[in-house]
Write a protein that holds these residues in place. Structure first.
Motif, PDB file in Angstrom:
ATOM      1  N   HIS A 119      14.462  -5.828  12.244  1.00  0.00           N
ATOM      2  CA  HIS A 119      15.129  -6.019  10.958  1.00  0.00           C
ATOM      3  C   HIS A 119      16.587  -5.580  11.018  1.00  0.00           C
ATOM      4  CE1 HIS A 119      11.506  -7.223   8.779  1.00  0.00           C
ATOM      5  NE2 HIS A 119      10.868  -6.310   9.488  1.00  0.00           N
ATOM      6  N   ALA A 120      16.855  -4.489  11.731  1.00  0.00           N
ATOM      7  CA  ALA A 120      18.242  -4.046  11.880  1.00  0.00           C
ATOM      8  C   ALA A 120      19.066  -5.091  12.608  1.00  0.00           C
ATOM      9  CB  ALA A 120      18.278  -2.711  12.627  1.00  0.00           C
ATOM     10  N   ASP A 121      18.510  -5.673  13.663  1.00  0.00           N
ATOM     11  CA  ASP A 121      19.228  -6.696  14.415  1.00  0.00           C
ATOM     12  C   ASP A 121      19.498  -7.933  13.564  1.00  0.00           C
ATOM     13  OD1 ASP A 121      19.308  -5.093  16.640  1.00  0.00           O
ATOM     14  OD2 ASP A 121      17.638  -6.082  17.677  1.00  0.00           O
ATOM     15  N   ALA A 122      18.632  -8.174  12.590  1.00  0.00           N
ATOM     16  CA  ALA A 122      18.796  -9.358  11.741  1.00  0.00           C
ATOM     17  C   ALA A 122      19.947  -9.205  10.755  1.00  0.00           C
ATOM     18  CB  ALA A 122      17.496  -9.638  10.975  1.00  0.00           C
ATOM     19  N   ILE A 123      20.339  -7.981  10.440  1.00  0.00           N
ATOM     20  CA  ILE A 123      21.383  -7.788   9.425  1.00  0.00           C
ATOM     21  C   ILE A 123      22.702  -7.292   9.992  1.00  0.00           C
ATOM     22  CG2 ILE A 123      19.770  -7.407   7.537  1.00  0.00           C
ATOM     23  CD1 ILE A 123      20.107  -4.419   7.900  1.00  0.00           C
ATOM     24  N   ARG A 124      22.721  -6.829  11.224  1.00  0.00           N
ATOM     25  CA  ARG A 124      23.922  -6.147  11.712  1.00  0.00           C
ATOM     26  C   ARG A 124      25.099  -7.091  11.959  1.00  0.00           C
ATOM     27  NH1 ARG A 124      21.588  -3.502  17.140  1.00  0.00           N
ATOM     28  NH2 ARG A 124      23.615  -2.466  17.100  1.00  0.00           N
ATOM     29  N   THR A 125      24.849  -8.368  12.109  1.00  0.00           N
ATOM     30  CA  THR A 125      25.944  -9.314  12.355  1.00  0.00           C
ATOM     31  C   THR A 125      26.208 -10.225  11.153  1.00  0.00           C
ATOM     32  OG1 THR A 125      24.408 -10.899  13.375  1.00  0.00           O
ATOM     33  CG2 THR A 125      25.523  -9.330  14.838  1.00  0.00           C
ATOM     34  N   ARG A 126      25.582  -9.949  10.030  1.00  0.00           N
ATOM     35  CA  ARG A 126      25.771 -10.792   8.844  1.00  0.00           C
ATOM     36  C   ARG A 126      27.077 -10.438   8.135  1.00  0.00           C
ATOM     37  NH1 ARG A 126      20.357 -12.737   6.063  1.00  0.00           N
ATOM     38  NH2 ARG A 126      21.908 -13.248   4.488  1.00  0.00           N
ATOM     39  N   ASP A 127      27.678 -11.441   7.517  1.00  0.00           N
ATOM     40  CA  ASP A 127      28.911 -11.222   6.768  1.00  0.00           C
ATOM     41  C   ASP A 127      28.652 -10.566   5.419  1.00  0.00           C
ATOM     42  OD1 ASP A 127      30.397 -12.390   8.801  1.00  0.00           O
ATOM     43  OD2 ASP A 127      30.311 -14.393   7.876  1.00  0.00           O
ATOM     44  N   PRO A 151      19.471  -9.855   3.090  1.00  0.00           N
ATOM     45  CA  PRO A 151      19.878  -8.689   3.869  1.00  0.00           C
ATOM     46  C   PRO A 151      19.432  -7.377   3.244  1.00  0.00           C
ATOM     47  CG  PRO A 151      21.784  -9.722   2.816  1.00  0.00           C
ATOM     48  CD  PRO A 151      20.643 -10.667   2.666  1.00  0.00           C
ATOM     49  N   ILE A 152      19.433  -7.294   1.900  1.00  0.00           N
ATOM     50  CA  ILE A 152      19.012  -6.051   1.260  1.00  0.00           C
ATOM     51  C   ILE A 152      17.524  -5.812   1.487  1.00  0.00           C
ATOM     52  CG2 ILE A 152      18.547  -7.094  -0.996  1.00  0.00           C
ATOM     53  CD1 ILE A 152      20.250  -3.699  -0.429  1.00  0.00           C
ATOM     54  N   GLY A 153      16.735  -6.890   1.526  1.00  0.00           N
ATOM     55  CA  GLY A 153      15.318  -6.756   1.818  1.00  0.00           C
ATOM     56  C   GLY A 153      15.067  -6.322   3.252  1.00  0.00           C
ATOM     57  N   ARG A 154      15.834  -6.907   4.182  1.00  0.00           N
ATOM     58  CA  ARG A 154      15.677  -6.507   5.584  1.00  0.00           C
ATOM     59  C   ARG A 154      16.117  -5.055   5.796  1.00  0.00           C
ATOM     60  NH1 ARG A 154      14.951 -11.338   8.671  1.00  0.00           N
ATOM     61  NH2 ARG A 154      14.231  -9.954  10.336  1.00  0.00           N
ATOM     62  N   TYR A 155      17.141  -4.645   5.032  1.00  0.00           N
ATOM     63  CA  TYR A 155      17.573  -3.248   5.077  1.00  0.00           C
ATOM     64  C   TYR A 155      16.449  -2.336   4.598  1.00  0.00           C
ATOM     65  CZ  TYR A 155      20.399   0.892   3.754  1.00  0.00           C
ATOM     66  OH  TYR A 155      20.913   2.162   3.603  1.00  0.00           O
ATOM     67  N   ALA A 156      15.808  -2.704   3.481  1.00  0.00           N
ATOM     68  CA  ALA A 156      14.691  -1.918   2.971  1.00  0.00           C
ATOM     69  C   ALA A 156      13.586  -1.814   4.019  1.00  0.00           C
ATOM     70  CB  ALA A 156      14.146  -2.543   1.688  1.00  0.00           C
ATOM     71  N   ALA A 169      23.959   1.238  12.977  1.00  0.00           N
ATOM     72  CA  ALA A 169      23.373   2.578  13.025  1.00  0.00           C
ATOM     73  C   ALA A 169      21.853   2.514  12.993  1.00  0.00           C
ATOM     74  CB  ALA A 169      23.901   3.409  11.862  1.00  0.00           C
ATOM     75  N   LEU A 170      21.311   1.654  12.144  1.00  0.00           N
ATOM     76  CA  LEU A 170      19.857   1.492  12.089  1.00  0.00           C
ATOM     77  C   LEU A 170      19.309   0.977  13.414  1.00  0.00           C
ATOM     78  CD1 LEU A 170      19.612  -0.182   8.564  1.00  0.00           C
ATOM     79  CD2 LEU A 170      18.907   2.150   9.124  1.00  0.00           C
ATOM     80  N   GLY A 171      20.003  -0.007  13.980  1.00  0.00           N
ATOM     81  CA  GLY A 171      19.545  -0.581  15.242  1.00  0.00           C
ATOM     82  C   GLY A 171      19.595   0.416  16.378  1.00  0.00           C
ATOM     83  N   TYR A 172      20.669   1.189  16.450  1.00  0.00           N
ATOM     84  CA  TYR A 172      20.782   2.179  17.524  1.00  0.00           C
ATOM     85  C   TYR A 172      19.783   3.317  17.350  1.00  0.00           C
ATOM     86  CZ  TYR A 172      25.018  -0.115  19.223  1.00  0.00           C
ATOM     87  OH  TYR A 172      25.913  -1.026  19.746  1.00  0.00           O
ATOM     88  N   LEU A 173      19.492   3.682  16.108  1.00  0.00           N
ATOM     89  CA  LEU A 173      18.436   4.668  15.880  1.00  0.00           C
ATOM     90  C   LEU A 173      17.102   4.150  16.399  1.00  0.00           C
ATOM     91  CD1 LEU A 173      19.004   6.124  12.282  1.00  0.00           C
ATOM     92  CD2 LEU A 173      19.156   7.339  14.458  1.00  0.00           C
ATOM     93  N   LYS A 203      28.700   6.320  17.443  1.00  0.00           N
ATOM     94  CA  LYS A 203      29.841   5.460  17.110  1.00  0.00           C
ATOM     95  C   LYS A 203      29.605   4.739  15.788  1.00  0.00           C
ATOM     96  CE  LYS A 203      32.676   1.680  18.957  1.00  0.00           C
ATOM     97  NZ  LYS A 203      32.877   0.760  20.117  1.00  0.00           N
ATOM     98  N   ALA A 204      28.389   4.257  15.582  1.00  0.00           N
ATOM     99  CA  ALA A 204      28.085   3.502  14.365  1.00  0.00           C
ATOM    100  C   ALA A 204      28.113   4.392  13.137  1.00  0.00           C
ATOM    101  CB  ALA A 204      26.722   2.822  14.499  1.00  0.00           C
TER     102      ALA A 204
END
Length: 226
Positions: free
Chosen positions: A148-156, A126-131, A165-169, A179-180
């Motif tokens: 990449h944002a979609d890949a991490i936004r639902t992870r625990d 997740p940290i790599g996908r965030y980067a 926020a990244l995905g909506y941007l 909201k995010a």
């Protein structure tokens, strides 16, 4: 980025003095690092201290001085990456965020390209996908960033509000982003610990800078923001 107002209930001069002292002390010890691993860890600590100094200056409204410390932080994070353990994507993230906070978009784009060349877009963590998402947003490659944002936004194991926020941007969704980012800010306001003991919502500042370039910035007020 507009000139910030000084936050009255926090001793930012004391924070700045502490971070500058940490940086000087760490720099003096850098030559004593026993090996490459010790050196990269010391460089990362220097990046943290420089970034903390930048945030303290930013909260005092001293944006030009802050930019110099943020640039120093980015250089130290980047320098530390060569000998860092695998999946140490916090260093590229730190470099990109620092340069965005410095409002140095050309160098932020350079750091973003470097992060992608280093393999952030191929990372599975997740940290790599965030980067990768952060780098691609800096470069204006929003469609790729959204993946990449979609890949991490639902992870625990990753802060969902940051992923949102990244995905909506990336999707240019102003209501979703607002909201995010408010949720990200709330997460900072309700925590007890901060990097370098610096009570600043730095992730919110970076998100807002990226949003501002897209005409999506939210109106936010908090003692953790300039």
């Amino acid at each position: 980025m507009p000139e910030p107002e000084v936050v009255e209930n926090e001793n930012w001069a004391a924070h700045l003095e502490r971070e500058e002292r940490r940086y000087r002390d760490g720099e003096a010890r850098l030559g004593d690092a026993a090996d490459a691993d010790a050196r990269q860890r010391q460089l990362t600590r220097l990046g943290n201290a420089a970034g903390g100094a930048g945030l303290a200056l930013l909260m005092q409204g001293r944006t030009q001085a802050a930019a110099g410390w943020f640039a120093r932080a980015a250089a130290r994070y980047r320098e530390s990456f060569a000998d860092a353990p695998p999946d140490s994507w916090g260093r590229p993230i730190g470099a990109i965020k620092s340069l965005v906070l410095a409002v140095d978009w050309p160098d932020a784009e350079g750091a973003a390209e470097w992060a992608l060349q280093a393999g952030a877009a191929e990372a599975q963590s997740p940290i790599g996908r965030y980067a990768a998402a952060l780098a691609l947003l800096v470069l204006g490659r929003d469609a790729e960033a959204r993946l990449h944002a979609d890949a991490i936004r639902t992870r625990d194991d990753f802060p969902g509000a940051v992923g949102d926020a990244l995905g909506y941007l990336a999707a240019a969704d102003v209501l979703g982003y607002t909201k995010a980012v408010e949720a990200v800010l709330e997460s900072f306001e309700t925590r007890d610990e901060y990097l370098e003991d610096m009570p600043v919502a730095d992730t919110v500042l970076v998100l807002q800078a990226l949003a501002g370039r897209r005409g999506l910035a939210a109106t936010l007020t908090s003692p953790l923001l300039p």
